[in-house]
Design a protein around this motif. Structure first.
Motif, PDB file in Angstrom:
ATOM      1  N   MET A   1      -7.889  26.144  -6.407  1.00  0.00           N
ATOM      2  CA  MET A   1      -8.521  25.189  -5.464  1.00  0.00           C
ATOM      3  C   MET A   1     -10.055  25.601  -5.718  1.00  0.00           C
ATOM      4  N   PRO A   2     -10.396  24.403  -6.103  1.00  0.00           N
ATOM      5  CA  PRO A   2     -11.834  24.556  -6.119  1.00  0.00           C
ATOM      6  C   PRO A   2     -12.673  25.098  -4.726  1.00  0.00           C
ATOM      7  N   THR A   3     -13.774  25.975  -4.998  1.00  0.00           N
ATOM      8  CA  THR A   3     -14.502  26.426  -4.106  1.00  0.00           C
ATOM      9  C   THR A   3     -14.891  25.524  -3.036  1.00  0.00           C
ATOM     10  N   GLY A   4     -14.776  25.481  -1.726  1.00  0.00           N
ATOM     11  CA  GLY A   4     -15.426  24.627  -0.816  1.00  0.00           C
ATOM     12  C   GLY A   4     -14.570  23.631  -0.902  1.00  0.00           C
ATOM     13  N   VAL A   5     -13.393  23.479  -1.301  1.00  0.00           N
ATOM     14  CA  VAL A   5     -12.454  22.259  -1.234  1.00  0.00           C
ATOM     15  C   VAL A   5     -11.056  22.551  -0.663  1.00  0.00           C
ATOM     16  N   SER A   6     -10.894  21.528   0.341  1.00  0.00           N
ATOM     17  CA  SER A   6      -9.662  21.788   1.063  1.00  0.00           C
ATOM     18  C   SER A   6      -9.063  20.355   0.914  1.00  0.00           C
ATOM     19  N   ILE A   7      -7.434  20.515   0.763  1.00  0.00           N
ATOM     20  CA  ILE A   7      -6.646  19.303   0.724  1.00  0.00           C
ATOM     21  C   ILE A   7      -5.921  19.165   1.996  1.00  0.00           C
ATOM     22  N   ILE A   8      -6.247  17.905   2.599  1.00  0.00           N
ATOM     23  CA  ILE A   8      -5.589  17.722   4.125  1.00  0.00           C
ATOM     24  C   ILE A   8      -4.760  16.518   3.825  1.00  0.00           C
ATOM     25  N   ASP A   9      -3.760  16.460   4.814  1.00  0.00           N
ATOM     26  CA  ASP A   9      -2.657  15.233   4.841  1.00  0.00           C
ATOM     27  C   ASP A   9      -3.700  14.057   5.292  1.00  0.00           C
ATOM     28  N   PHE A  10      -3.427  12.670   4.714  1.00  0.00           N
ATOM     29  CA  PHE A  10      -4.062  11.523   5.290  1.00  0.00           C
ATOM     30  C   PHE A  10      -3.468  11.325   6.742  1.00  0.00           C
ATOM     31  N   GLU A  11      -4.563  10.891   7.497  1.00  0.00           N
ATOM     32  CA  GLU A  11      -4.385  10.334   8.934  1.00  0.00           C
ATOM     33  C   GLU A  11      -5.218   8.781   8.963  1.00  0.00           C
ATOM     34  N   PRO A  12      -4.581   8.124   9.934  1.00  0.00           N
ATOM     35  CA  PRO A  12      -5.177   6.777   9.981  1.00  0.00           C
ATOM     36  C   PRO A  12      -6.672   6.987  10.086  1.00  0.00           C
ATOM     37  N   ALA A  13      -7.495   7.853  10.496  1.00  0.00           N
ATOM     38  CA  ALA A  13      -8.844   8.179  10.532  1.00  0.00           C
ATOM     39  C   ALA A  13      -9.627   7.975   9.320  1.00  0.00           C
ATOM     40  N   HIS A  14      -8.745   8.208   8.326  1.00  0.00           N
ATOM     41  CA  HIS A  14      -9.181   8.561   7.022  1.00  0.00           C
ATOM     42  C   HIS A  14      -9.090   7.081   6.140  1.00  0.00           C
ATOM     43  N   ARG A  15      -8.506   6.047   6.629  1.00  0.00           N
ATOM     44  CA  ARG A  15      -8.504   4.834   6.123  1.00  0.00           C
ATOM     45  C   ARG A  15      -9.613   4.199   5.288  1.00  0.00           C
ATOM     46  N   ALA A  16     -10.690   4.241   5.972  1.00  0.00           N
ATOM     47  CA  ALA A  16     -11.827   3.823   5.207  1.00  0.00           C
ATOM     48  C   ALA A  16     -12.316   4.615   3.955  1.00  0.00           C
ATOM     49  N   ALA A  17     -12.059   5.807   4.233  1.00  0.00           N
ATOM     50  CA  ALA A  17     -12.411   6.696   3.304  1.00  0.00           C
ATOM     51  C   ALA A  17     -11.345   6.582   1.707  1.00  0.00           C
ATOM     52  N   PHE A  18     -10.265   6.523   2.165  1.00  0.00           N
ATOM     53  CA  PHE A  18      -9.314   6.009   1.054  1.00  0.00           C
ATOM     54  C   PHE A  18      -9.765   4.667   0.427  1.00  0.00           C
ATOM     55  N   GLU A  19      -9.836   3.611   1.394  1.00  0.00           N
ATOM     56  CA  GLU A  19     -10.467   2.584   0.861  1.00  0.00           C
ATOM     57  C   GLU A  19     -11.507   2.573  -0.159  1.00  0.00           C
ATOM     58  N   ALA A  20     -12.464   3.298   0.518  1.00  0.00           N
ATOM     59  CA  ALA A  20     -13.794   3.171  -0.342  1.00  0.00           C
ATOM     60  C   ALA A  20     -13.403   3.908  -1.812  1.00  0.00           C
ATOM     61  N   LEU A  21     -12.797   4.960  -1.686  1.00  0.00           N
ATOM     62  CA  LEU A  21     -12.692   5.757  -3.073  1.00  0.00           C
ATOM     63  C   LEU A  21     -11.650   4.843  -4.050  1.00  0.00           C
ATOM     64  N   ASN A  22     -11.040   4.279  -3.437  1.00  0.00           N
ATOM     65  CA  ASN A  22     -10.103   3.290  -4.190  1.00  0.00           C
ATOM     66  C   ASN A  22     -10.846   1.991  -4.680  1.00  0.00           C
ATOM     67  N   ALA A  23     -11.592   1.642  -3.788  1.00  0.00           N
ATOM     68  CA  ALA A  23     -12.568   0.278  -4.487  1.00  0.00           C
ATOM     69  C   ALA A  23     -13.526   0.827  -5.485  1.00  0.00           C
ATOM     70  N   GLU A  24     -14.098   2.131  -5.361  1.00  0.00           N
ATOM     71  CA  GLU A  24     -14.792   2.583  -6.696  1.00  0.00           C
ATOM     72  C   GLU A  24     -13.679   2.885  -7.766  1.00  0.00           C
ATOM     73  N   LEU A  25     -12.759   2.966  -7.803  1.00  0.00           N
ATOM     74  CA  LEU A  25     -11.708   3.269  -8.527  1.00  0.00           C
ATOM     75  C   LEU A  25     -11.199   1.917  -9.323  1.00  0.00           C
ATOM     76  N   ASP A  26     -10.985   0.823  -8.394  1.00  0.00           N
ATOM     77  CA  ASP A  26     -10.843  -0.541  -8.563  1.00  0.00           C
ATOM     78  C   ASP A  26     -11.835  -1.128  -9.476  1.00  0.00           C
ATOM     79  N   TYR A  27     -12.900  -0.973  -8.906  1.00  0.00           N
ATOM     80  CA  TYR A  27     -13.977  -1.874  -9.532  1.00  0.00           C
ATOM     81  C   TYR A  27     -14.868  -1.244 -10.737  1.00  0.00           C
ATOM     82  N   GLU A  28     -14.555   0.412 -10.715  1.00  0.00           N
ATOM     83  CA  GLU A  28     -15.028   1.065 -11.887  1.00  0.00           C
ATOM     84  C   GLU A  28     -14.366   0.614 -13.022  1.00  0.00           C
ATOM     85  N   TRP A  29     -12.855   0.677 -13.077  1.00  0.00           N
ATOM     86  CA  TRP A  29     -12.204   0.408 -14.374  1.00  0.00           C
ATOM     87  C   TRP A  29     -10.964  -0.425 -14.428  1.00  0.00           C
TER      88      TRP A  29
END
Length: 156
Positions: A1-29
């Protein structure tokens, strides 16, 4: 695991972050190579309903209290899942976060009883192909009407 990084389960409150990361993915490639239809956006726009409630799972990578990555495990059929929507924010790339998300998600796939995990991608995404290879995925033939030009599978 990279230093300072944690992996957590998705919660509905993460929806905007999930969408934003995938928007970058979608529109980037993705939009360079594919046309994104409304149905393709549904899992991004409503991940709780289209991924989690259908037997899948989503993980988020957190660094310094900021979500910097995500990965989804989409239930396809029986005990077959697709590793999808693996995205790391550009500023956090090349730190092993994609590897950590992939490893954690394969562990989750085993917990869910998956017998196979598949990845669909394109041949020009060399960093992604290297990551999937490192995770143990092997090339497989595409099924009819699958997006991309590369299908990789990992039997668990």
């Amino acid at each position: 695991m990279p230093t300072g990084v944690s992996i957590i389960d998705f919660e509905p409150a993460h929806r905007a972050a999930f969408e934003a990361l995938n928007a970058e993915l979608d529109y980037e490639w993705i939009t360079r190579y594919f046309y994104i239809e409304g149905a393709d956006r549904q899992p991004v726009d409503n991940p709780q309903q289209y991924i989690v409630e259908r037997g899948g799972h989503i993980l988020m990578a957190v660094c310094d209290d900021e979500i910097v990555g995500t990965c989804a495990l989409v239930k396809e059929h029986d005990n077959v899942y697709e590793l999808a929507r693996l995205a790391v924010a550009p500023a956090a790339q090349r730190r092993g976060i994609g590897w950590a998300l992939g490893q954690a998600m394969l562990g989750k796939a085993r917990q869910l009883g998956a017998r196979r995990v598949e990845v669909l991608t394109i041949s020009t995404l060399l960093p992604a192909l290297k990551l999937y290879d490192k995770l143990g995925f092997r090339a497989a033939s595409l099924m009819p009407e699958q997006p991309g030009d590369v299908r990789m599978v990992l039997d668990l």
